[in-house]
Design a protein around this motif. Structure first.
Motif, mmCIF file in Angstrom:
data_model
loop_
_atom_site.group_PDB
_atom_site.id
_atom_site.type_symbol
_atom_site.label_atom_id
_atom_site.label_comp_id
_atom_site.label_asym_id
_atom_site.label_seq_id
_atom_site.Cartn_x
_atom_site.Cartn_y
_atom_site.Cartn_z
ATOM 1 N N ALA A 1 10.422 17.917 -41.157
ATOM 2 C CA ALA A 1 11.484 16.935 -40.920
ATOM 3 C C ALA A 1 12.783 17.355 -41.614
ATOM 4 O O ALA A 1 12.794 18.261 -42.465
ATOM 5 N N GLN A 2 13.859 16.652 -41.245
ATOM 6 C CA GLN A 2 15.174 16.920 -41.819
ATOM 7 C C GLN A 2 15.473 15.847 -42.876
ATOM 8 O O GLN A 2 15.510 14.649 -42.546
ATOM 9 N N ALA A 3 15.682 16.261 -44.088
ATOM 10 C CA ALA A 3 15.956 15.287 -45.157
ATOM 11 C C ALA A 3 17.194 14.455 -44.824
ATOM 12 O O ALA A 3 18.182 14.970 -44.301
ATOM 13 N N ASN A 4 17.103 13.161 -45.147
ATOM 14 C CA ASN A 4 18.169 12.226 -44.781
ATOM 15 C C ASN A 4 18.501 11.358 -45.995
ATOM 16 O O ASN A 4 17.720 10.470 -46.366
ATOM 17 N N GLU A 5 19.652 11.603 -46.606
ATOM 18 C CA GLU A 5 20.027 10.860 -47.823
ATOM 19 C C GLU A 5 20.237 9.380 -47.551
ATOM 20 O O GLU A 5 20.178 8.564 -48.469
ATOM 21 N N ASN A 6 20.493 9.035 -46.284
ATOM 22 C CA ASN A 6 20.747 7.629 -45.931
ATOM 23 C C ASN A 6 19.539 6.960 -45.280
ATOM 24 O O ASN A 6 19.688 5.961 -44.597
ATOM 25 N N ILE A 7 18.362 7.523 -45.496
ATOM 26 C CA ILE A 7 17.184 6.987 -44.809
ATOM 27 C C ILE A 7 16.946 5.512 -45.148
ATOM 28 O O ILE A 7 16.493 4.725 -44.314
ATOM 29 N N ASP A 8 17.289 5.114 -46.377
ATOM 30 C CA ASP A 8 17.065 3.711 -46.775
ATOM 31 C C ASP A 8 17.975 2.744 -46.013
ATOM 32 O O ASP A 8 17.701 1.542 -45.962
ATOM 33 N N ASN A 9 19.061 3.266 -45.451
ATOM 34 C CA ASN A 9 19.977 2.415 -44.678
ATOM 35 C C ASN A 9 19.672 2.440 -43.188
ATOM 36 O O ASN A 9 20.363 1.787 -42.404
ATOM 37 N N ASN A 10 18.675 3.219 -42.794
ATOM 38 C CA ASN A 10 18.299 3.248 -41.382
ATOM 39 C C ASN A 10 17.823 1.855 -40.948
ATOM 40 O O ASN A 10 16.997 1.232 -41.641
ATOM 41 N N PRO A 11 18.307 1.327 -39.820
ATOM 42 C CA PRO A 11 17.941 -0.043 -39.409
ATOM 43 C C PRO A 11 16.431 -0.256 -39.262
ATOM 44 O O PRO A 11 15.922 -1.329 -39.592
ATOM 45 N N LEU A 12 15.720 0.759 -38.771
ATOM 46 C CA LEU A 12 14.268 0.614 -38.621
ATOM 47 C C LEU A 12 13.587 0.568 -39.986
ATOM 48 O O LEU A 12 12.716 -0.281 -40.230
ATOM 49 N N VAL A 13 13.995 1.441 -40.872
ATOM 50 C CA VAL A 13 13.401 1.450 -42.213
ATOM 51 C C VAL A 13 13.688 0.130 -42.929
ATOM 52 O O VAL A 13 12.822 -0.432 -43.607
ATOM 53 N N GLN A 14 14.897 -0.357 -42.760
ATOM 54 C CA GLN A 14 15.231 -1.646 -43.380
ATOM 55 C C GLN A 14 14.396 -2.779 -42.813
ATOM 56 O O GLN A 14 14.142 -3.780 -43.470
ATOM 57 N N LYS A 15 13.952 -2.617 -41.566
ATOM 58 C CA LYS A 15 13.181 -3.668 -40.906
ATOM 59 C C LYS A 15 11.778 -3.818 -41.507
ATOM 60 O O LYS A 15 11.230 -4.924 -41.544
ATOM 61 N N PHE A 16 11.199 -2.707 -41.970
ATOM 62 C CA PHE A 16 9.815 -2.756 -42.443
ATOM 63 C C PHE A 16 9.670 -3.675 -43.656
ATOM 64 O O PHE A 16 10.475 -3.623 -44.592
ATOM 65 N N GLU A 17 8.616 -4.482 -43.637
ATOM 66 C CA GLU A 17 8.341 -5.378 -44.766
ATOM 67 C C GLU A 17 7.754 -4.603 -45.944
ATOM 68 O O GLU A 17 7.160 -3.533 -45.768
ATOM 69 N N VAL A 18 7.906 -5.175 -47.118
ATOM 70 C CA VAL A 18 7.247 -4.655 -48.321
ATOM 71 C C VAL A 18 6.307 -5.748 -48.816
ATOM 72 O O VAL A 18 6.748 -6.790 -49.303
ATOM 73 N N ASN A 19 5.014 -5.514 -48.635
ATOM 74 C CA ASN A 19 4.015 -6.488 -49.076
ATOM 75 C C ASN A 19 3.091 -5.844 -50.100
ATOM 76 O O ASN A 19 2.741 -4.657 -49.981
ATOM 77 N N LYS A 20 2.699 -6.645 -51.068
ATOM 78 C CA LYS A 20 1.741 -6.190 -52.084
ATOM 79 C C LYS A 20 0.686 -7.279 -52.212
ATOM 80 O O LYS A 20 0.937 -8.337 -52.785
ATOM 81 N N GLU A 21 -0.488 -7.004 -51.657
ATOM 82 C CA GLU A 21 -1.510 -8.062 -51.628
ATOM 83 C C GLU A 21 -2.877 -7.456 -51.370
ATOM 84 O O GLU A 21 -3.003 -6.467 -50.636
ATOM 85 N N GLU A 22 -3.901 -8.061 -51.958
ATOM 86 C CA GLU A 22 -5.288 -7.690 -51.667
ATOM 87 C C GLU A 22 -5.984 -8.902 -51.057
ATOM 88 O O GLU A 22 -5.926 -9.997 -51.628
ATOM 89 N N LYS A 23 -6.585 -8.728 -49.887
ATOM 90 C CA LYS A 23 -7.214 -9.834 -49.183
ATOM 91 C C LYS A 23 -8.577 -9.379 -48.669
ATOM 92 O O LYS A 23 -8.719 -8.967 -47.515
ATOM 93 N N LEU A 24 -9.572 -9.433 -49.547
ATOM 94 C CA LEU A 24 -10.916 -9.000 -49.205
ATOM 95 C C LEU A 24 -11.799 -10.243 -49.028
ATOM 96 O O LEU A 24 -12.173 -10.888 -49.999
ATOM 97 N N LEU A 25 -12.112 -10.579 -47.776
ATOM 98 C CA LEU A 25 -12.844 -11.809 -47.466
ATOM 99 C C LEU A 25 -14.354 -11.634 -47.473
ATOM 100 O O LEU A 25 -15.081 -12.610 -47.525
ATOM 101 N N TYR A 26 -14.837 -10.394 -47.381
ATOM 102 C CA TYR A 26 -16.257 -10.197 -47.080
ATOM 103 C C TYR A 26 -17.018 -9.466 -48.186
ATOM 104 O O TYR A 26 -17.996 -8.787 -47.921
ATOM 105 N N LYS A 27 -16.553 -9.635 -49.432
ATOM 106 C CA LYS A 27 -17.274 -9.008 -50.537
ATOM 107 C C LYS A 27 -18.685 -9.566 -50.677
ATOM 108 O O LYS A 27 -19.626 -8.850 -50.967
ATOM 109 N N GLY A 28 -18.831 -10.869 -50.433
ATOM 110 C CA GLY A 28 -20.121 -11.532 -50.664
ATOM 111 C C GLY A 28 -21.066 -11.490 -49.485
ATOM 112 O O GLY A 28 -22.259 -11.787 -49.647
ATOM 113 N N ASN A 29 -20.580 -11.167 -48.313
ATOM 114 C CA ASN A 29 -21.462 -11.168 -47.135
ATOM 115 C C ASN A 29 -21.206 -9.952 -46.248
ATOM 116 O O ASN A 29 -21.098 -10.064 -45.042
#
Length: 445
Positions: free
Chosen positions: A72-100
């Motif tokens: 790829a071609q390095a892009n110093e403005n990648i953080d300002n790209n509209p698509l990159v800005q669109k992506f959410e930043v989530n931090k979460e663990e959701k494990l429903l089936y540990k017990g079964n």
């Protein structure tokens, strides 16, 4: 966890999979397989192009990331790209089936649950051929991105399908009994229900008669209504079909009246069903998306690319079949919302019509086609004689206006066989369903 190269957007999706498949035909075992594996899909974006890689060697993910960055071609403005800005930043663990976890259930128990149906099938002289299948699958997904996402969640399905061919003289009929859930325990003690279902199918085999072709008032079961919603409207709501197509964008303008005001269709990855997807494969949190709300076109389904292109919000619908594929716009759990009539009221208002209970298959975009299996005449508000129908068909947009009644109960269905197909990605687990849906006018053949 990973060292993401500067001046690029990068994300990594890791899948830890456990799955079982057991198949018996006429009581003889064909397959008994347990499979465990891990795999990862890596994407890197430089603002112009995406670069992809997938691997089953988890220890090599960092090497794959570094290799992609050399293309790829390095892009110093990648953080300002509209698509990159669109992506959410989530931090979460959701494990429903540990017990079964399904992997904790001994494989002998999985064989046993199928064998409980063998005697019922073998004693029935009308059953000429049958196959019993058990399937389970648990996936733990982890998602990381160079924007800071760190998500971990699990999904799980467990189910069985018993397919059978019935014969009475020259008449033939094939059906299947399918049960699926997110836990193994929910599959137990279904034998009495199965016996009643076999009896219903035998009655259909013996007494069904060819339908008189024509236009009928039709009531769709939750299964039939769900397939209609998925095939006929859900796929048209996937926004990638609109990219670069100005005619489609105008035809599908948000706010446009498209159907009866009692009709609302949603897609929701948060609902526990076979389409449960709390985060999509771009790390976007699932949400309930109204596709139609009170007859008005209310939304569509998006990946990051389509949301940025069309100028709308993310919906959590970027999904891949597995770690070997890139995420594309897909449905999760798609269903029609219930109305305000009881099932009995819905039927009682039909003097003459058709009730479609099960479906062999369906398809549709502008025109829809459903191939009924179990179907019945409705006479004077009651389910009457069974009837053989090849297809019911119609124009999707006209049919949406013909819906004039919805029952007040929602049945959301899960599946372990088949799935949704799009491009080369099949089968993807999805869920669908709805209430009993009455349509004033459908072509029946």
């Amino acid at each position: 966890m990973f060292k993401f190269p500067e001046n690029f957007y990068t994300d990594v999706r890791i899948e830890d999979v456990y799955e079982t498949k057991i198949v018996y035909t006429l009581g003889e075992i064909d397959e008994s397989r347990v499979r465990k594996y891990k795999g990862a899909f890596i994407r890197l974006f430089d603002g112009v192009r995406w670069y992809y890689s997938s691997t089953s060697e988890i220890d090599n993910i960092q090497k794959e990331i570094d290799t992609l960055s050399t293309y790829a071609q390095a892009n110093e403005n990648i953080d300002n790209n509209p698509l990159v800005q669109k992506f959410e930043v989530n931090k979460e663990e959701k494990l429903l089936y540990k017990g079964n976890d399904v992997y904790k259930v001994p494989i002998e128990e999985k064989h046993k649950i199928l064998k409980g149906y063998f005697n019922i099938l073998e004693k029935n002289e009308t059953v000429k051929h049958w196959q019993a299948i058990y399937v389970d699958r648990k996936v733990i997904k982890s998602f990381y991105s160079s924007k800071g996402s760190n998500v971990k969640f699990d999904t799980q399905t467990s189910g069985m399908v018993i397919s059978f061919d019935l014969s009475n003289g020259e008449k033939r009929f094939s059906e299947r009994f399918q049960k699926a859930s997110d836990t193994f325990e929910e599959l137990k003690d279904k034998e009495k229900e199965f016996i009643k279902y076999i009896e219903k199918c035998e009655e259909f085999l013996i007494n069904s008669e060819p339908v008189k072709p024509g236009n009928y008032k039709v009531i769709l079961s939750p299964l039939a209504a769900g397939i209609f919603a998925h095939e006929s409207f859900g796929h048209k709501s996937e926004a990638d079909f609109m990219i670069g197509d100005e005619t489609m964008k105008k035809e599908w303008a948000i706010g446009k009246e498209v159907g009866s005001e009692i009709l609302s269709i949603v897609d929701d990855g948060n609902t526990i069903s076979s389409g449960y997807t709390p985060f999509d494969d771009e790390g976007t949190k699932a949400q309930r998306t109204y596709l139609i709300k009170n007859g008005i076109l209310a939304g569509r389904l998006h990946s990051g690319v389509t949301a940025e292109n069309i100028g709308e919000e993310l919906t959590g619908n970027a999904r891949a079949m597995n770690f070997e594929f890139e995420p594309i716009v897909r449905m999760t759990n798609t269903y029609i919302l219930p109305g305000n009539k009881t099932k009995e009221e819905l039927f009682s208002e039909v003097d003459e019509g058709i009730y479609v209970e099960t479906i062999k298959h369906g398809s549709g975009m502008s025109k829809f086609t459903l191939a009924p299996s179990l179907a019945y005449y409705i006479k004077n508000g009651k389910i009457d004689k069974p009837v053989n129908i090849s297809v019911i068909t119609g124009d999707v947009m006209k049919t949406l206006w013909e819906i004039d009644g919805l029952s007040n109960e929602l049945e959301l269905l899960s599946f372990v066989s088949g799935g949704c197909g799009k491009m080369e990605q099949y089968p993807l687990p999805v869920g669908f369903g709805g209430p009993y849906v009455r349509v004033k006018n459908i072509v029946v053949q």
